[in-house]
Design a protein around this motif. Structure first.
Motif, PDB file in Angstrom:
ATOM      1  N   LEU A   1       0.826  -1.207   0.000  1.00  0.00           N
ATOM      2  CA  LEU A   1       0.000   0.000   0.000  1.00  0.00           C
ATOM      3  C   LEU A   1       0.860   1.256   0.000  1.00  0.00           C
ATOM      4  O   LEU A   1       0.541   2.242  -0.675  1.00  0.00           O
ATOM      5  N   GLY A   2       1.938   1.218   0.756  1.00  0.00           N
ATOM      6  CA  GLY A   2       2.839   2.360   0.823  1.00  0.00           C
ATOM      7  C   GLY A   2       2.125   3.637   1.214  1.00  0.00           C
ATOM      8  O   GLY A   2       1.183   3.630   2.018  1.00  0.00           O
ATOM      9  N   VAL A   3       2.561   4.745   0.639  1.00  0.00           N
ATOM     10  CA  VAL A   3       1.899   6.031   0.838  1.00  0.00           C
ATOM     11  C   VAL A   3       1.515   6.583  -0.531  1.00  0.00           C
ATOM     12  O   VAL A   3       2.180   6.305  -1.534  1.00  0.00           O
ATOM     13  N   VAL A   4       0.441   7.327  -0.558  1.00  0.00           N
ATOM     14  CA  VAL A   4       0.007   7.999  -1.786  1.00  0.00           C
ATOM     15  C   VAL A   4       0.361   9.468  -1.637  1.00  0.00           C
ATOM     16  O   VAL A   4       0.001  10.107  -0.634  1.00  0.00           O
ATOM     17  N   ARG A   5       1.059   9.987  -2.619  1.00  0.00           N
ATOM     18  CA  ARG A   5       1.563  11.362  -2.524  1.00  0.00           C
ATOM     19  C   ARG A   5       0.783  12.286  -3.446  1.00  0.00           C
ATOM     20  O   ARG A   5       0.277  11.855  -4.483  1.00  0.00           O
ATOM     21  N   PRO A   6       0.682  13.546  -3.097  1.00  0.00           N
ATOM     22  CA  PRO A   6      -0.028  14.506  -3.950  1.00  0.00           C
ATOM     23  C   PRO A   6       0.766  14.810  -5.213  1.00  0.00           C
ATOM     24  O   PRO A   6       1.946  14.494  -5.320  1.00  0.00           O
ATOM     25  N   GLY A   7       0.078  15.429  -6.181  1.00  0.00           N
ATOM     26  CA  GLY A   7       0.753  15.885  -7.395  1.00  0.00           C
ATOM     27  C   GLY A   7       1.337  14.746  -8.167  1.00  0.00           C
ATOM     28  O   GLY A   7       0.693  13.734  -8.418  1.00  0.00           O
ATOM     29  N   GLY A   8       2.585  14.901  -8.555  1.00  0.00           N
ATOM     30  CA  GLY A   8       3.264  13.858  -9.302  1.00  0.00           C
ATOM     31  C   GLY A   8       3.460  14.258 -10.740  1.00  0.00           C
ATOM     32  O   GLY A   8       2.686  15.012 -11.323  1.00  0.00           O
ATOM     33  N   ALA A   9       4.501  13.715 -11.323  1.00  0.00           N
ATOM     34  CA  ALA A   9       4.829  14.068 -12.706  1.00  0.00           C
ATOM     35  C   ALA A   9       4.491  12.944 -13.667  1.00  0.00           C
ATOM     36  O   ALA A   9       5.002  12.886 -14.772  1.00  0.00           O
ATOM     37  N   GLY A  10       3.625  12.022 -13.242  1.00  0.00           N
ATOM     38  CA  GLY A  10       3.277  10.902 -14.106  1.00  0.00           C
ATOM     39  C   GLY A  10       2.538  11.345 -15.357  1.00  0.00           C
ATOM     40  O   GLY A  10       2.026  12.454 -15.452  1.00  0.00           O
ATOM     41  N   ASN A  11       2.481  10.430 -16.326  1.00  0.00           N
ATOM     42  CA  ASN A  11       1.759  10.728 -17.560  1.00  0.00           C
ATOM     43  C   ASN A  11       0.290  10.954 -17.270  1.00  0.00           C
ATOM     44  O   ASN A  11      -0.317  10.250 -16.471  1.00  0.00           O
ATOM     45  N   GLN A  12      -0.309  11.919 -17.946  1.00  0.00           N
ATOM     46  CA  GLN A  12      -1.721  12.240 -17.738  1.00  0.00           C
ATOM     47  C   GLN A  12      -2.567  11.496 -18.764  1.00  0.00           C
ATOM     48  O   GLN A  12      -2.604  11.853 -19.938  1.00  0.00           O
ATOM     49  N   LEU A  13      -3.219  10.437 -18.319  1.00  0.00           N
ATOM     50  CA  LEU A  13      -4.086   9.675 -19.210  1.00  0.00           C
ATOM     51  C   LEU A  13      -5.442  10.353 -19.305  1.00  0.00           C
ATOM     52  O   LEU A  13      -5.886  11.009 -18.364  1.00  0.00           O
ATOM     53  N   PRO A  14      -6.146  10.152 -20.410  1.00  0.00           N
ATOM     54  CA  PRO A  14      -7.483  10.760 -20.548  1.00  0.00           C
ATOM     55  C   PRO A  14      -8.495  10.089 -19.644  1.00  0.00           C
ATOM     56  O   PRO A  14      -8.296   8.967 -19.221  1.00  0.00           O
TER      57      PRO A  14
END
Length: 659
Positions: free
Chosen positions: A646-659
């Motif tokens: 599960l880890g942690v979920v972080r805000p933002g991010g530079a991942g690819n923006q899928l439609p």
């Protein structure tokens, strides 16, 4: 296709007949041939059966009788009888229905017919026959039958108010039975104004216009005002707060409904009339606003919950207040809110775990209380069972298998009439009926027999029933049944090329389709990985699959190729977070992106999963991650940590923006 052995026999038989014919003094008449080949006759009978089923579903008694008459020896004869009788249930005599129940006693379809008849007896207020039949209803899983059961007891003078309050929590599912129960209890004085007002609020909260109308009438208000509060809240708010207590409650329903579309307008309306509302009414209004704000993960939600102190919260409100408190890190409020839940809700593994976490955050004796709560659910191989296990110092591992099943143990499953009926239904693509027949038989089986039935399902390629059946054991386990990995020869190369976690992929497939290759959802998702047509087209274009057409989604290789590539895309857009990527796979990348945007900082993965606004996606993500942890333990043959996954979920991010 003939086997070679049968083909040789046929040639030899033909040669003997030819020799005999040549030596005979009179011609030999050819052997009579059936008018229709056996396979074709069986298919024709199945087609008639499907027409019979549809006629019964349409209450076409004449059509059902006609089709049934042409199916005297069908493989599922009990259902031919059921579909013949079902459309005539209102006109059939009690003796005819009892004859059916007697003839098919102990079967799943007899219990289904008893369910249907109980509903009819309840509608007719035939309490004598209802009370005779209700104790014989084995599954007792119909809320309307339950409501008629309470109504019958109330008519006899029993006080059933407590049972009714516990049952009446889902207004959209009430129907005539539960509406009649509420009216009966109100007329008998077992439900007072507070009960009816609670039903009015609940109906508004769950957008159930009919129940809101009926509650308002019982309270002496007009049903039009209640309907407007639920369906056109702006109009109800413009009319004003009114003078009576019921008027105030209808106004507060409108406030809660308005908050679903505009929190700002709801807050303005509530504050404008604050001086005309009692402190508890005002708190109720803020609870309605808080619930709506919580379901969008609004940053204002916690402030609204603070203003709702003193309100009588519904079960949904209590759960959402707890989720927002988790997101706030306010463990004291988490504990207080969970402890305010009704006992049945508080005992759910979700809230057992989070209450334990809240107690563990305190000092002193609370640690022992927390460990006791974790121990209560740590033996459940589920999302919260796995997390509770880790709180007790253990990790998820695969239990040792029991002794191997023998053919002699599996043979009775193949001979079981109910399981054979289930197989027939599955062959007709009638999964609902097949699953009902299958599950009915499981009630009678020991743990060893459950494993044998699961293996019988595996042998027949019904992996969803294998999984479901094997999951029912508590002392003896076969995790190759519970967590199968079929089609690995297709999946493994694709997953390896993409660098995906195979355990996560299988965990998602298990949740998506339960390994039903031709699964199709109500919204058009297809195949093992339940790929949507638009998603399939998008992914195909991205990976250069130029000849893609929608029909290819049902091809196993194409479905896995597209589904795995889409998982890789959503994982990249989620910066490697499996909880966030699983949410995106189920609800769409846009929604997952919006939920992520509400974060002010890193959030524990379990809290993120629990506070997903969509109930379906919330359950989906938890199941996928729990599945994946089991698969990892199975594949790696060593204990695994769900918390680490599960880890942690972080805000933002530079991942690819899928439609």
């Amino acid at each position: 296709m003939f086997s070679s052995k049968l083909f040789v026999v046929a040639i030899l038989s033909g040669s003997c007949m030819l020799a005999a014919a040549q030596s005979a003094t009179v011609p030999i008449a050819p052997a009579p041939q059936p008018a229709v080949a056996p396979d074709a006759a069986a298919r024709a009978a199945d087609d008639l059966f499907l027409l019979l089923r549809e006629a019964a579903r349409q209450d076409d008694a004449a059509g059902a009788a006609s089709y049934a008459a042409r199916l005297p020896n069908h493989a599922i004869a009990s259902y031919v009888d059921y579909y013949r009788l079902k459309p005539r249930l209102r006109s059939a005599s009690g003796d005819e229905i009892r004859d059916f129940l007697q003839h098919h006693q102990g079967s799943a379809i007899a219990d289904r017919m008893r369910n249907d008849w109980l509903l009819e007896l309840g509608r007719n207020r035939d309490w004598l026959n209802f009370d005779q039949q209700y104790p014989l209803f084995v599954l007792d899983d119909d809320i309307q039958v339950k409501c008629y059961g309470l109504m019958s007891r109330a008519v006899r003078g029993e006080n059933v108010a407590g049972d009714a309050r516990a049952l009446l929590v889902n207004p959209p599912g009430y129907g005539d039975a539960c509406a009649s129960l509420i009216a009966t209890l109100a007329q008998a004085g077992q439900f007072d104004a507070n009960d009816l007002l609670a039903q009015l609020r609940l109906a508004g909260e769950q957008h159930a216009t009919g129940p809101a109308r009926r509650a308002a009438v019982l309270l002496g208000a007009t049903d039009t005002q209640a309907a407007q509060a639920v369906d056109v809240p702006a109009l109800a708010l413009a009319r004003g707060v009114g003078v009576s207590r019921v008027d105030h409650e209808i106004y507060l329903v409108a406030v809660g409904r308005m908050a679903r579309t505009s929190a700002r307008l709801a807050v303005i309306a509530l504050e404008k009339n604050a001086s005309r509302l009692s402190p508890q009414e005002l708190a109720t209004g803020w609870a309605g606003v808080a619930l709506a704000a919580s379901m969008t993960l609004s940053p204002d939600a916690w402030g609204y919950w603070q203003k709702s102190a003193g309100a009588l919260l519904s079960q949904d409100q209590l759960q959402w207040k707890s989720r927002i408190a988790l997101r706030q890190g306010d463990w004291k409020s988490v504990r207080a809110t969970i402890e305010a839940m009704p006992p049945q809700l508080r005992a759910d593994p979700t809230w057992t775990y989070w209450l334990g976490r809240a107690l563990a955050a305190e000092s002193g004796a609370s640690h022992e209380q927390a460990q006791a709560l974790f121990a209560r659910i740590a033996d459940q191989n589920s999302f919260y069972g796995q997390l509770a296990m880790e709180e007790t110092g253990r990790q998820v591992s695969i239990p040792l298998p029991g002794r191997a099943l023998t053919p002699a143990e599996i043979a009775p499953m193949a001979a079981n009439p109910g399981l054979r009926r289930a197989l027939k239904f599955f062959s007709l693509r009638l999964r609902f009926e097949g699953t009902r027949e299958w599950n009915w038989e499981l009630r009678k089986l020991s743990e060893r027999e459950l494993l044998a039935a699961a293996e019988f399902a595996r042998q027949n390629g019904i992996l969803d029933r294998m999984v479901n059946t094997s999951e029912r054991t508590r002392t003896e386990f076969d995790y190759t049944q519970r967590f199968p990995s079929p089609h690995n020869e297709i999946l493994q190369p694709t997953v390896q090329n993409l660098g995906l976690d195979r355990a996560w992929v299988y965990g998602l497939i298990r949740q998506e389709s339960r390994f039903i290759i031709d699964a199709r959802s109500g919204v058009g998702a297809s195949g093992l990985m339940q790929v949507m047509p638009a998603t399939g087209q998008y992914v195909a274009k991205k990976i250069g699959l130029t000849d893609f057409v929608q029909a290819m989604l049902t091809d196993l290789r194409t479905n896995i190729l597209l589904g795995a590539n889409y998982m890789n895309m959503v994982l990249a857009s989620a910066d490697g977070s499996q909880p966030l990527a699983s949410a995106a796979y189920n609800a769409g990348p846009g929604r997952a992106r919006n939920w992520r945007a509400t974060l002010n900082g890193p959030m524990e993965g379990a809290i993120f999963a629990e506070s997903i606004p969509y109930a379906e996606t919330r359950s989906y993500v938890k199941n996928v991650l729990a599945n994946a942890t089991n698969y990892a333990a199975l594949f790696d043959n060593k204990p695994q940590s769900l918390k680490a996954r599960l880890g942690v979920v972080r805000p933002g991010g530079a991942g690819n923006q899928l439609p």
